[in-house]
Design a protein around this motif. Structure first.
Motif, PDB file in Angstrom:
ATOM      1  N   ARG A   1       0.025  20.818  -1.355  1.00  0.00           N
ATOM      2  CA  ARG A   1      -0.835  19.851  -1.131  1.00  0.00           C
ATOM      3  C   ARG A   1      -2.350  20.438  -1.925  1.00  0.00           C
ATOM      4  NH1 ARG A   1       0.579  20.081   4.236  1.00  0.00           N
ATOM      5  NH2 ARG A   1       1.698  17.938   4.827  1.00  0.00           N
ATOM      6  N   CYS A   2      -2.862  19.577  -2.942  1.00  0.00           N
ATOM      7  CA  CYS A   2      -3.970  20.077  -3.568  1.00  0.00           C
ATOM      8  C   CYS A   2      -5.127  20.138  -2.514  1.00  0.00           C
ATOM      9  CB  CYS A   2      -4.278  18.894  -4.579  1.00  0.00           C
ATOM     10  SG  CYS A   2      -2.858  18.933  -5.840  1.00  0.00           S
ATOM     11  N   PRO A   3      -6.204  20.763  -2.926  1.00  0.00           N
ATOM     12  CA  PRO A   3      -7.221  20.838  -2.042  1.00  0.00           C
ATOM     13  C   PRO A   3      -7.949  19.285  -1.894  1.00  0.00           C
ATOM     14  CG  PRO A   3      -7.435  22.791  -3.678  1.00  0.00           C
ATOM     15  CD  PRO A   3      -6.435  21.776  -4.069  1.00  0.00           C
ATOM     16  N   GLY A   4      -8.603  19.229  -0.708  1.00  0.00           N
ATOM     17  CA  GLY A   4      -9.144  17.856  -0.329  1.00  0.00           C
ATOM     18  C   GLY A   4      -8.516  17.265   0.639  1.00  0.00           C
ATOM     19  N   ALA A   5      -9.356  16.483   1.283  1.00  0.00           N
ATOM     20  CA  ALA A   5      -8.980  15.737   2.703  1.00  0.00           C
ATOM     21  C   ALA A   5      -7.922  15.099   2.549  1.00  0.00           C
ATOM     22  CB  ALA A   5     -10.145  15.439   3.277  1.00  0.00           C
ATOM     23  N   THR A   6      -7.852  14.220   1.283  1.00  0.00           N
ATOM     24  CA  THR A   6      -6.784  12.967   1.184  1.00  0.00           C
ATOM     25  C   THR A   6      -5.556  13.473   0.489  1.00  0.00           C
ATOM     26  OG1 THR A   6      -7.750  12.497  -0.953  1.00  0.00           O
ATOM     27  CG2 THR A   6      -9.005  11.317   1.172  1.00  0.00           C
TER      28      THR A   6
ATOM     29  N   GLU B   1      -8.064  15.287  -8.826  1.00  0.00           N
ATOM     30  CA  GLU B   1      -7.979  13.947  -9.428  1.00  0.00           C
ATOM     31  C   GLU B   1      -9.188  13.865 -10.646  1.00  0.00           C
ATOM     32  OE1 GLU B   1      -7.521  10.540  -7.023  1.00  0.00           O
ATOM     33  OE2 GLU B   1      -5.814  11.090  -5.905  1.00  0.00           O
ATOM     34  N   GLY B   2      -8.870  13.528 -11.679  1.00  0.00           N
ATOM     35  CA  GLY B   2      -9.639  13.376 -12.821  1.00  0.00           C
ATOM     36  C   GLY B   2      -9.657  14.769 -13.783  1.00  0.00           C
ATOM     37  N   SER B   3      -8.705  15.529 -13.318  1.00  0.00           N
ATOM     38  CA  SER B   3      -8.866  16.901 -14.260  1.00  0.00           C
ATOM     39  C   SER B   3      -7.544  17.115 -14.795  1.00  0.00           C
ATOM     40  CB  SER B   3      -9.245  18.266 -13.232  1.00  0.00           C
ATOM     41  OG  SER B   3     -10.481  18.163 -12.749  1.00  0.00           O
TER      42      SER B   3
ATOM     43  N   GLU C   1       0.823  -1.406   0.061  1.00  0.00           N
ATOM     44  CA  GLU C   1      -0.148   0.093   0.018  1.00  0.00           C
ATOM     45  C   GLU C   1       0.904   1.129  -0.131  1.00  0.00           C
ATOM     46  OE1 GLU C   1      -3.294   0.608  -0.186  1.00  0.00           O
ATOM     47  OE2 GLU C   1      -3.961  -1.355  -0.057  1.00  0.00           O
ATOM     48  N   ARG C   2       2.141   1.139   0.554  1.00  0.00           N
ATOM     49  CA  ARG C   2       2.814   2.352   0.718  1.00  0.00           C
ATOM     50  C   ARG C   2       3.388   2.839  -0.581  1.00  0.00           C
ATOM     51  NH1 ARG C   2       7.008   0.000   5.253  1.00  0.00           N
ATOM     52  NH2 ARG C   2       6.482  -1.661   3.846  1.00  0.00           N
ATOM     53  N   LEU C   3       3.405   2.000  -2.004  1.00  0.00           N
ATOM     54  CA  LEU C   3       3.675   2.282  -3.215  1.00  0.00           C
ATOM     55  C   LEU C   3       2.401   2.890  -3.991  1.00  0.00           C
ATOM     56  CD1 LEU C   3       5.789  -0.740  -4.104  1.00  0.00           C
ATOM     57  CD2 LEU C   3       6.683   1.704  -3.594  1.00  0.00           C
ATOM     58  N   VAL C   4       1.402   3.024  -3.466  1.00  0.00           N
ATOM     59  CA  VAL C   4       0.255   3.716  -3.843  1.00  0.00           C
ATOM     60  C   VAL C   4       0.749   5.285  -4.552  1.00  0.00           C
ATOM     61  CG1 VAL C   4      -1.048   4.833  -2.224  1.00  0.00           C
ATOM     62  CG2 VAL C   4      -2.379   3.885  -4.115  1.00  0.00           C
ATOM     63  N   GLU C   5      -0.037   5.709  -5.596  1.00  0.00           N
ATOM     64  CA  GLU C   5       0.414   7.131  -6.182  1.00  0.00           C
ATOM     65  C   GLU C   5       0.105   8.049  -5.061  1.00  0.00           C
ATOM     66  OE1 GLU C   5       2.286   9.129  -7.443  1.00  0.00           O
ATOM     67  OE2 GLU C   5       1.676   9.244  -9.518  1.00  0.00           O
ATOM     68  N   VAL C   6       0.454   9.164  -5.138  1.00  0.00           N
ATOM     69  CA  VAL C   6       0.502  10.305  -4.349  1.00  0.00           C
ATOM     70  C   VAL C   6      -1.201  10.711  -4.749  1.00  0.00           C
ATOM     71  CG1 VAL C   6       1.028  12.084  -6.253  1.00  0.00           C
ATOM     72  CG2 VAL C   6       1.284  12.728  -3.771  1.00  0.00           C
ATOM     73  N   SER C   7      -1.908  11.196  -3.601  1.00  0.00           N
ATOM     74  CA  SER C   7      -3.290  11.717  -3.639  1.00  0.00           C
ATOM     75  C   SER C   7      -3.099  13.155  -3.990  1.00  0.00           C
ATOM     76  CB  SER C   7      -3.849  11.419  -2.352  1.00  0.00           C
ATOM     77  OG  SER C   7      -5.077  12.324  -2.574  1.00  0.00           O
ATOM     78  N   TYR C   8      -3.918  13.397  -5.093  1.00  0.00           N
ATOM     79  CA  TYR C   8      -4.117  15.046  -5.634  1.00  0.00           C
ATOM     80  C   TYR C   8      -5.508  15.522  -5.122  1.00  0.00           C
ATOM     81  CZ  TYR C   8      -0.273  14.095  -8.744  1.00  0.00           C
ATOM     82  OH  TYR C   8       1.171  13.843  -9.330  1.00  0.00           O
ATOM     83  N   GLY C   9      -6.117  14.867  -4.317  1.00  0.00           N
ATOM     84  CA  GLY C   9      -7.345  15.119  -3.696  1.00  0.00           C
ATOM     85  C   GLY C   9      -8.270  15.636  -4.623  1.00  0.00           C
ATOM     86  N   ASP C  10      -8.968  16.925  -4.830  1.00  0.00           N
ATOM     87  CA  ASP C  10     -10.153  17.207  -5.369  1.00  0.00           C
ATOM     88  C   ASP C  10      -9.745  17.354  -7.027  1.00  0.00           C
ATOM     89  OD1 ASP C  10     -11.482  16.985  -3.061  1.00  0.00           O
ATOM     90  OD2 ASP C  10     -11.546  19.219  -2.796  1.00  0.00           O
TER      91      ASP C  10
END
Length: 197
Positions: free
Chosen positions: A125-130, A99-101, A88-97
């Motif tokens: 950090r992009c906006p978004g809780a994650t 993502e998809g744009s 799980e530690r190798l999952v991609e960085v989260s771009y929060g809100d």
């Protein structure tokens, strides 16, 4: 991390990659070009490693695009496709809100946020809780990197590769954040530093 024959492979292309969309943790599958890129990298590893390939540890991100890339690599190496671990530690960085744009779409909504990201891409950090910064991502994967031994093949993501370059390759924050990470080449870490193959 023991720096001796540690190979890093970014997953092959997805339709999001082709469209310039931020994927982050969205589970987007490989496209036809992505499968070809994974096969190319597997063929290259077969020529490079030969019979030694079976001595390597194989670890992938749990996202399907990384797992499919790993299965293709292993098939090209003549190894059982599912003979690898996920972490799980190798999952991609989260771009929060975001993502998809695309960045252009984000800029049309919030040009100031894009400017802030460009000013300090490593720590933004992009906006978004994650959402995570690349610095957060590095903190997440450093324990995994510390566990790695010689003869390991990792398949993960562009953001993860930037964090690995920062940690194992001793690349500065700005350079690591701005590095283009190809999907049809391999990154190897040796005593004299990182090298693209």
């Amino acid at each position: 991390m023991v720096v001796d024959d540690i190979f890093f492979c970014r997953h092959g292309q997805t339709d999001y990659n082709a469209e310039g969309r931020l994927q982050g943790r969205r589970d987007i599958p490989l496209n036809a070009l992505g499968r070809f890129q994974a096969k190319r990298n597997g063929t290259y590893l077969r020529r490079l490693l030969g019979e030694r390939a079976g001595e390597f540890r194989f670890v992938a991100s749990p996202l399907s695009r990384a797992q499919e890339t790993m299965r293709i690599l292993r098939r090209e190496l003549g190894l059982p496709e599912d003979g690898f671990e996920t972490d799980e530690r190798l999952v991609e960085v989260s771009y929060g809100d975001w993502e998809g744009s695309t960045l252009e779409e984000v800029a049309a909504r919030d040009a100031q946020a894009i400017a802030a990201r460009e000013a300090d891409k490593w720590n933004y950090r992009c906006p978004g809780a994650t959402s995570e910064s690349y610095g957060d991502l590095l903190a997440r994967i450093e324990p995994l990197l510390a566990e790695l031994e010689a003869r390991t093949i990792l398949v993960s993501h562009g953001g993860v590769s930037r964090a690995v370059l920062r940690s194992a390759g001793k690349v500065g924050e700005w350079d690591a954040a701005m590095t283009i990470i190809p999907q049809d080449r391999l990154l190897v870490f040796r005593e004299d530093g990182p090298h693209w193959l």
